[in-house]
Design a protein around this motif. Structure first.
Motif, PDB file in Angstrom:
ATOM      1  N   THR A 107       3.123  -5.770  15.511  1.00  0.00           N
ATOM      2  CA  THR A 107       4.050  -5.309  15.079  1.00  0.00           C
ATOM      3  C   THR A 107       3.201  -3.866  14.667  1.00  0.00           C
ATOM      4  OG1 THR A 107       4.128  -5.102  12.436  1.00  0.00           O
ATOM      5  CG2 THR A 107       5.937  -7.002  14.158  1.00  0.00           C
ATOM      6  N   GLU A 108       4.138  -2.528  14.597  1.00  0.00           N
ATOM      7  CA  GLU A 108       3.308  -0.987  14.342  1.00  0.00           C
ATOM      8  C   GLU A 108       3.139  -1.267  13.149  1.00  0.00           C
ATOM      9  OE1 GLU A 108       4.418   3.330  13.971  1.00  0.00           O
ATOM     10  OE2 GLU A 108       5.838   1.840  15.173  1.00  0.00           O
ATOM     11  N   LYS A 109       4.084  -2.131  11.819  1.00  0.00           N
ATOM     12  CA  LYS A 109       3.351  -2.047  10.219  1.00  0.00           C
ATOM     13  C   LYS A 109       2.164  -2.974  10.232  1.00  0.00           C
ATOM     14  CE  LYS A 109       5.313  -4.321   6.138  1.00  0.00           C
ATOM     15  NZ  LYS A 109       6.672  -3.743   5.064  1.00  0.00           N
ATOM     16  N   GLN A 110       1.799  -3.709  11.038  1.00  0.00           N
ATOM     17  CA  GLN A 110       0.601  -4.837  10.986  1.00  0.00           C
ATOM     18  C   GLN A 110      -0.385  -4.018  11.499  1.00  0.00           C
ATOM     19  OE1 GLN A 110       1.948  -8.004  13.874  1.00  0.00           O
ATOM     20  NE2 GLN A 110       2.689  -9.075  11.882  1.00  0.00           N
ATOM     21  N   ARG A 111      -0.348  -3.459  12.706  1.00  0.00           N
ATOM     22  CA  ARG A 111      -1.360  -2.958  12.950  1.00  0.00           C
ATOM     23  C   ARG A 111      -1.978  -1.344  12.466  1.00  0.00           C
ATOM     24  NH1 ARG A 111      -1.481   2.771  15.275  1.00  0.00           N
ATOM     25  NH2 ARG A 111       1.695   3.004  15.853  1.00  0.00           N
ATOM     26  N   TRP A 112      -1.286  -0.669  11.349  1.00  0.00           N
ATOM     27  CA  TRP A 112      -1.459   0.183   9.912  1.00  0.00           C
ATOM     28  C   TRP A 112      -2.280  -1.040   9.168  1.00  0.00           C
ATOM     29  CZ3 TRP A 112      -2.011   4.969  11.160  1.00  0.00           C
ATOM     30  CH2 TRP A 112      -0.934   5.847  11.869  1.00  0.00           C
ATOM     31  N   GLN A 113      -1.504  -2.006   8.751  1.00  0.00           N
ATOM     32  CA  GLN A 113      -2.277  -2.659   7.736  1.00  0.00           C
ATOM     33  C   GLN A 113      -3.440  -2.922   8.388  1.00  0.00           C
ATOM     34  OE1 GLN A 113      -0.478  -3.348   5.084  1.00  0.00           O
ATOM     35  NE2 GLN A 113      -2.837  -4.646   4.233  1.00  0.00           N
ATOM     36  N   ARG A 114      -3.463  -3.187   9.409  1.00  0.00           N
ATOM     37  CA  ARG A 114      -4.374  -3.798   9.553  1.00  0.00           C
ATOM     38  C   ARG A 114      -5.878  -2.465   9.494  1.00  0.00           C
ATOM     39  NH1 ARG A 114      -6.965  -3.060  14.888  1.00  0.00           N
ATOM     40  NH2 ARG A 114      -4.927  -2.905  15.815  1.00  0.00           N
ATOM     41  N   ASN A 115      -5.148  -1.304  10.006  1.00  0.00           N
ATOM     42  CA  ASN A 115      -6.215  -0.565  10.481  1.00  0.00           C
ATOM     43  C   ASN A 115      -6.843   0.388   8.432  1.00  0.00           C
ATOM     44  OD1 ASN A 115      -5.937  -0.013  12.824  1.00  0.00           O
ATOM     45  ND2 ASN A 115      -4.240   1.608  12.832  1.00  0.00           N
ATOM     46  N   PHE A 116      -5.942   0.010   7.698  1.00  0.00           N
ATOM     47  CA  PHE A 116      -5.970   0.009   6.541  1.00  0.00           C
ATOM     48  C   PHE A 116      -7.020  -0.671   6.320  1.00  0.00           C
ATOM     49  CE2 PHE A 116      -5.116   0.443   2.056  1.00  0.00           C
ATOM     50  CZ  PHE A 116      -5.643   1.573   1.295  1.00  0.00           C
ATOM     51  N   PRO A 143      -9.457   7.703  -1.263  1.00  0.00           N
ATOM     52  CA  PRO A 143      -8.519   6.758  -0.737  1.00  0.00           C
ATOM     53  C   PRO A 143      -8.075   5.697  -1.896  1.00  0.00           C
ATOM     54  CG  PRO A 143      -9.684   6.713   1.042  1.00  0.00           C
ATOM     55  CD  PRO A 143     -10.472   7.688  -0.932  1.00  0.00           C
ATOM     56  N   VAL A 144      -8.690   5.057  -2.331  1.00  0.00           N
ATOM     57  CA  VAL A 144      -8.273   4.222  -3.494  1.00  0.00           C
ATOM     58  C   VAL A 144      -7.458   4.315  -4.449  1.00  0.00           C
ATOM     59  CG1 VAL A 144      -9.323   2.727  -5.070  1.00  0.00           C
ATOM     60  CG2 VAL A 144     -10.035   2.888  -3.384  1.00  0.00           C
ATOM     61  N   ALA A 145      -7.123   5.973  -5.606  1.00  0.00           N
ATOM     62  CA  ALA A 145      -6.321   6.626  -5.948  1.00  0.00           C
ATOM     63  C   ALA A 145      -5.301   7.371  -5.189  1.00  0.00           C
ATOM     64  CB  ALA A 145      -7.511   7.690  -6.140  1.00  0.00           C
ATOM     65  N   PHE A 146      -5.682   7.151  -3.689  1.00  0.00           N
ATOM     66  CA  PHE A 146      -3.983   7.300  -2.544  1.00  0.00           C
ATOM     67  C   PHE A 146      -3.593   6.697  -2.529  1.00  0.00           C
ATOM     68  CE2 PHE A 146      -3.041  11.302  -1.208  1.00  0.00           C
ATOM     69  CZ  PHE A 146      -1.656  11.295   0.908  1.00  0.00           C
ATOM     70  N   HIS A 147      -4.160   5.566  -2.308  1.00  0.00           N
ATOM     71  CA  HIS A 147      -3.253   3.670  -2.230  1.00  0.00           C
ATOM     72  C   HIS A 147      -2.391   3.549  -3.453  1.00  0.00           C
ATOM     73  CE1 HIS A 147      -2.917  -0.647  -1.910  1.00  0.00           C
ATOM     74  NE2 HIS A 147      -2.288  -0.348  -0.914  1.00  0.00           N
ATOM     75  N   PRO A 202       0.644   4.757   7.048  1.00  0.00           N
ATOM     76  CA  PRO A 202      -0.106   5.575   8.229  1.00  0.00           C
ATOM     77  C   PRO A 202      -0.408   6.536   7.920  1.00  0.00           C
ATOM     78  CG  PRO A 202       3.041   4.809   8.900  1.00  0.00           C
ATOM     79  CD  PRO A 202       2.405   4.189   7.391  1.00  0.00           C
ATOM     80  N   GLU A 203       0.747   7.120   6.991  1.00  0.00           N
ATOM     81  CA  GLU A 203      -0.329   8.482   5.833  1.00  0.00           C
ATOM     82  C   GLU A 203      -0.951   7.986   5.193  1.00  0.00           C
ATOM     83  OE1 GLU A 203       1.518  11.780   2.620  1.00  0.00           O
ATOM     84  OE2 GLU A 203       2.969   9.968   3.195  1.00  0.00           O
ATOM     85  N   LEU A 204      -1.497   6.830   4.331  1.00  0.00           N
ATOM     86  CA  LEU A 204      -2.421   6.548   3.298  1.00  0.00           C
ATOM     87  C   LEU A 204      -3.717   6.120   4.930  1.00  0.00           C
ATOM     88  CD1 LEU A 204      -3.731   5.572   1.027  1.00  0.00           C
ATOM     89  CD2 LEU A 204      -2.411   3.721   1.574  1.00  0.00           C
ATOM     90  N   VAL A 205      -3.507   5.506   6.572  1.00  0.00           N
ATOM     91  CA  VAL A 205      -4.658   5.656   6.867  1.00  0.00           C
ATOM     92  C   VAL A 205      -5.271   7.187   7.558  1.00  0.00           C
ATOM     93  CG1 VAL A 205      -5.190   4.559   9.125  1.00  0.00           C
ATOM     94  CG2 VAL A 205      -3.556   3.026   7.019  1.00  0.00           C
ATOM     95  N   ARG A 207      -9.129  10.900   6.807  1.00  0.00           N
ATOM     96  CA  ARG A 207     -10.355  12.577   6.988  1.00  0.00           C
ATOM     97  C   ARG A 207     -10.875  12.210   5.678  1.00  0.00           C
ATOM     98  NH1 ARG A 207      -4.735  13.895   8.093  1.00  0.00           N
ATOM     99  NH2 ARG A 207      -3.579  13.670   6.321  1.00  0.00           N
ATOM    100  N   MET A 208     -10.430  11.272   4.446  1.00  0.00           N
ATOM    101  CA  MET A 208     -11.806  11.401   3.568  1.00  0.00           C
ATOM    102  C   MET A 208     -12.663  10.565   4.028  1.00  0.00           C
ATOM    103  SD  MET A 208     -10.192  13.034   1.071  1.00  0.00           S
ATOM    104  CE  MET A 208      -8.914  14.256   2.280  1.00  0.00           C
TER     105      MET A 208
END
Length: 167
Positions: A5-14, A72-76, A86-89, A94-95
């Motif tokens: 799923t799209e949610k799983q993809r974003w989670q995997r990417n992160f 990214p840790v603080a952002f998370h 998606p925004e977090l990834v 970029r960071m």
């Protein structure tokens, strides 16, 4: 076969990005620690003005790399459980890219500082240039050249949400 799923993809990417950042973080922290202790060594008092300036560039670039790679840790933490993966990834990507750029600057500056201290300045510039090319080759040229290889294969980093799980 189940599809990701799209949610799983974003989670995997992160998760993939966090693993990459762990590797980069270790390297930049070791370099930063070395640079932080350098002024307290006995030989540091014999550096030239040029070497001092190169040291400052290396130190500030290492600090910037550290900040960007850890951000990214603080952002998370700020976006935790808000459904904004998606925004977090995108932010973390970029960071990480910016952090690697600053890490490159710091590494090459550290090589220039040390080689200028122990060798002649022209040799130090050549070795630092070779170091920069070496890093750029492995961090930029090869990865981007690789992007076009095997287009017919499914890549686990593909942005297509229809990528099969387990492929």
């Amino acid at each position: 076969m189940s599809r990701e799923t799209e949610k799983q993809r974003w989670q995997r990417n992160f998760a993939d990005l966090l693993q990459e950042l762990r590797v980069a973080q270790t390297g930049v922290q070791i370099l930063f620690a070395f640079l932080l202790t350098l002024p307290f060594s006995n030989g540091f008092t014999r550096i030239t003005e040029f070497q001092r300036d190169v040291y400052i560039v290396a130190l500030l670039a290492a600090a910037a790399a550290t900040a960007m790679i850890i951000s990214p840790v603080a952002f998370h933490r700020a976006l935790f459980r808000q459904g904004r993966k998606p925004e977090l990834v995108r932010f973390a990507h970029r960071m990480a890219s910016g952090g690697l750029a600053f890490m490159l600057i710091s590494m090459v500056s550290a090589v220039l500082l040390i080689t200028d201290f122990v060798l002649s300045r022209p040799v130090a510039f050549v070795l630092s240039g070779v170091t920069a090319l070496w890093f750029l080759g492995f961090w930029v040229i090869l990865p981007f050249a690789r992007r076009g290889w095997g287009d017919d294969e499914i890549d686990d980093d593909d942005d297509d949400p229809q990528v099969l799980v387990g492929d």
